[in-house]
Scaffold this motif. Sequence first.
Motif, PDB file in Angstrom:
ATOM      1  N   HIS A  80     -13.822 -44.850  -9.336  1.00  0.00           N
ATOM      2  CA  HIS A  80     -14.143 -44.161 -10.591  1.00  0.00           C
ATOM      3  C   HIS A  80     -12.918 -44.142 -11.503  1.00  0.00           C
ATOM      4  CE1 HIS A  80     -16.195 -41.209 -13.161  1.00  0.00           C
ATOM      5  NE2 HIS A  80     -15.071 -40.524 -13.171  1.00  0.00           N
ATOM      6  N   LEU A  81     -11.753 -43.899 -10.919  1.00  0.00           N
ATOM      7  CA  LEU A  81     -10.502 -43.891 -11.676  1.00  0.00           C
ATOM      8  C   LEU A  81     -10.224 -45.258 -12.298  1.00  0.00           C
ATOM      9  CD1 LEU A  81      -7.618 -42.993 -12.508  1.00  0.00           C
ATOM     10  CD2 LEU A  81      -6.918 -43.377 -10.136  1.00  0.00           C
ATOM     11  N   LEU A 127     -14.169 -48.423 -19.222  1.00  0.00           N
ATOM     12  CA  LEU A 127     -15.529 -48.939 -19.057  1.00  0.00           C
ATOM     13  C   LEU A 127     -16.587 -47.854 -18.875  1.00  0.00           C
ATOM     14  CD1 LEU A 127     -14.845 -52.032 -16.765  1.00  0.00           C
ATOM     15  CD2 LEU A 127     -15.121 -51.959 -19.247  1.00  0.00           C
ATOM     16  N   THR A 128     -16.236 -46.728 -18.261  1.00  0.00           N
ATOM     17  CA  THR A 128     -17.264 -45.727 -17.971  1.00  0.00           C
ATOM     18  C   THR A 128     -17.424 -44.711 -19.093  1.00  0.00           C
ATOM     19  OG1 THR A 128     -15.655 -44.357 -16.798  1.00  0.00           O
ATOM     20  CG2 THR A 128     -16.942 -45.920 -15.490  1.00  0.00           C
ATOM     21  N   ASN A 129     -16.304 -44.276 -19.668  1.00  0.00           N
ATOM     22  CA  ASN A 129     -16.347 -43.314 -20.774  1.00  0.00           C
ATOM     23  C   ASN A 129     -17.142 -42.060 -20.417  1.00  0.00           C
ATOM     24  OD1 ASN A 129     -15.259 -42.852 -23.264  1.00  0.00           O
ATOM     25  ND2 ASN A 129     -16.593 -44.237 -24.376  1.00  0.00           N
ATOM     26  N   GLY A 130     -17.206 -41.742 -19.136  1.00  0.00           N
ATOM     27  CA  GLY A 130     -17.936 -40.557 -18.707  1.00  0.00           C
ATOM     28  C   GLY A 130     -19.438 -40.683 -18.769  1.00  0.00           C
ATOM     29  N   LEU A 131     -19.954 -41.889 -19.040  1.00  0.00           N
ATOM     30  CA  LEU A 131     -21.388 -42.067 -19.255  1.00  0.00           C
ATOM     31  C   LEU A 131     -22.114 -42.669 -18.057  1.00  0.00           C
ATOM     32  CD1 LEU A 131     -21.309 -43.433 -22.910  1.00  0.00           C
ATOM     33  CD2 LEU A 131     -21.916 -41.128 -22.157  1.00  0.00           C
ATOM     34  N   TRP A 132     -21.379 -43.239 -17.122  1.00  0.00           N
ATOM     35  CA  TRP A 132     -22.034 -43.812 -15.951  1.00  0.00           C
ATOM     36  C   TRP A 132     -21.022 -43.873 -14.811  1.00  0.00           C
ATOM     37  CZ3 TRP A 132     -20.248 -48.346 -13.653  1.00  0.00           C
ATOM     38  CH2 TRP A 132     -19.348 -49.103 -14.414  1.00  0.00           C
ATOM     39  N   SER A 133     -21.544 -44.011 -13.633  1.00  0.00           N
ATOM     40  CA  SER A 133     -20.700 -44.115 -12.451  1.00  0.00           C
ATOM     41  C   SER A 133     -21.448 -44.912 -11.395  1.00  0.00           C
ATOM     42  CB  SER A 133     -20.369 -42.722 -11.903  1.00  0.00           C
ATOM     43  OG  SER A 133     -19.802 -42.814 -10.608  1.00  0.00           O
ATOM     44  N   PRO A 134     -20.732 -45.695 -10.593  1.00  0.00           N
ATOM     45  CA  PRO A 134     -21.421 -46.406  -9.510  1.00  0.00           C
ATOM     46  C   PRO A 134     -21.912 -45.483  -8.401  1.00  0.00           C
ATOM     47  CG  PRO A 134     -19.047 -46.756  -9.357  1.00  0.00           C
ATOM     48  CD  PRO A 134     -19.297 -46.048 -10.658  1.00  0.00           C
ATOM     49  N   LEU A 151     -21.875 -50.048 -24.563  1.00  0.00           N
ATOM     50  CA  LEU A 151     -22.265 -48.655 -24.364  1.00  0.00           C
ATOM     51  C   LEU A 151     -21.159 -47.711 -24.822  1.00  0.00           C
ATOM     52  CD1 LEU A 151     -24.221 -46.525 -23.253  1.00  0.00           C
ATOM     53  CD2 LEU A 151     -23.233 -46.913 -20.985  1.00  0.00           C
ATOM     54  N   SER A 152     -19.920 -48.011 -24.462  1.00  0.00           N
ATOM     55  CA  SER A 152     -18.797 -47.155 -24.850  1.00  0.00           C
ATOM     56  C   SER A 152     -18.599 -47.157 -26.359  1.00  0.00           C
ATOM     57  CB  SER A 152     -17.510 -47.626 -24.163  1.00  0.00           C
ATOM     58  OG  SER A 152     -17.597 -47.474 -22.768  1.00  0.00           O
TER      59      SER A 152
END
Length: 407
Positions: A229-230, A237-244, A43-44
Amino acid sequence: MSKSQKFQLYDDPAQMEPLLPAEHRMGPLLERSHDLIRKADRLSGWCPSGALPGLRSSLRAMNSYYSNKIEGQHTLPLEIEQALRNDYAQDADKARRQRMALAHMATESQLEALWPAWGGAQVWSVQTVCDIHQDLFARLPEADRQLESPSGPQTLQPGALREREVSVGRHAAPAAAALPAFLARWSSVYSGLRRGELQLVAMAAAHQRLAWIHPFADGNGRVARLHSHLVLGHMGLTNGLWSPLRGFARTHEVYYANLAAADEPRAGDLDGRGNLTESGLIRWIDYVLGVCIDQVDFMSGLLSLGGMKDRMAACLAYEENVVKQGVRAEALRALHYLFASQAELDRADFKAMLGLGERLATAQVSALLKRGLLESDSPHGKLRWGVPQHALRFYFPSLWPEAEAQG
């Protein structure tokens, strides 16, 4: 804590063990971590850091909404949008929750700006945990930081460790005097692990153990989630596109049940060798990794190019035929190009892609900007793809249903 409650106060960091499952029980968790890394990297790779800022801004608002929801401090998406325009509710409690949501967004943004320059030691340092709390709650006025306690009202001090004993449900948190030792142990163990699958296991375990330590008088859950998140962001892994956070909030009863279950003492000789339950910690870690995988899969599906073009067409048709504020279906090609290229376009280039005359093209750009479907940093600046709340139900169906209901 009332005299009628008899809780043992933890005062030795060894009482927090296990901080990680035993090596022979790690296999399934490492496999799930590997799957998460593989999916998140894919995804990233499609959407590099810095691209699609409009989407990232909407997701930050969504994260703040879900963080409030997890805490039982419900804030409507529309109220967050209004607060971003400095339009606060007359109701004092609603306004307080609006300010909390904006503080969460600002702290999340601050972390995302800082973590590229950080090493692993800083990510896992006790100071960083305190700084997250400081950054978050210092954004609130003192009136919003008033707490009730058995000994009377107190003011939450941003970044300061608690000085009183607390219990949460059946869990009596470590003695206040022992907090530095517990946090030092937490930092030492989790910061010393290699990057990759094991660090993902650590991210999940550390979330639970930080909540177990309960270092602050209030805001511990928010800080634990922001720290997760940090870690995920620092790992790329997140690249601002998803979060738990979205997954935690949408399964909040399971979230709290698993969090509390991992607080329990060891249940016999087959439940690890530490003071606390190993099986409970494993269930918690498995839950967190599962939530993360679900969120990556969900966003990967929504960001497919073909599917997005169809959803954009539906959005533009609605704008043209129902909203009737000047947006036209001819904008599809240019808008989809901005999404697919993740780039910005000069206004002249964007207007050329519309296939309209100069006057109509200029009016179309104005209409798209007014509706938030385009963004720009200045009256004559370059154009980029926008994701206003009212378009979420078209662009990203089911991503933030509560916002879609108000679209």
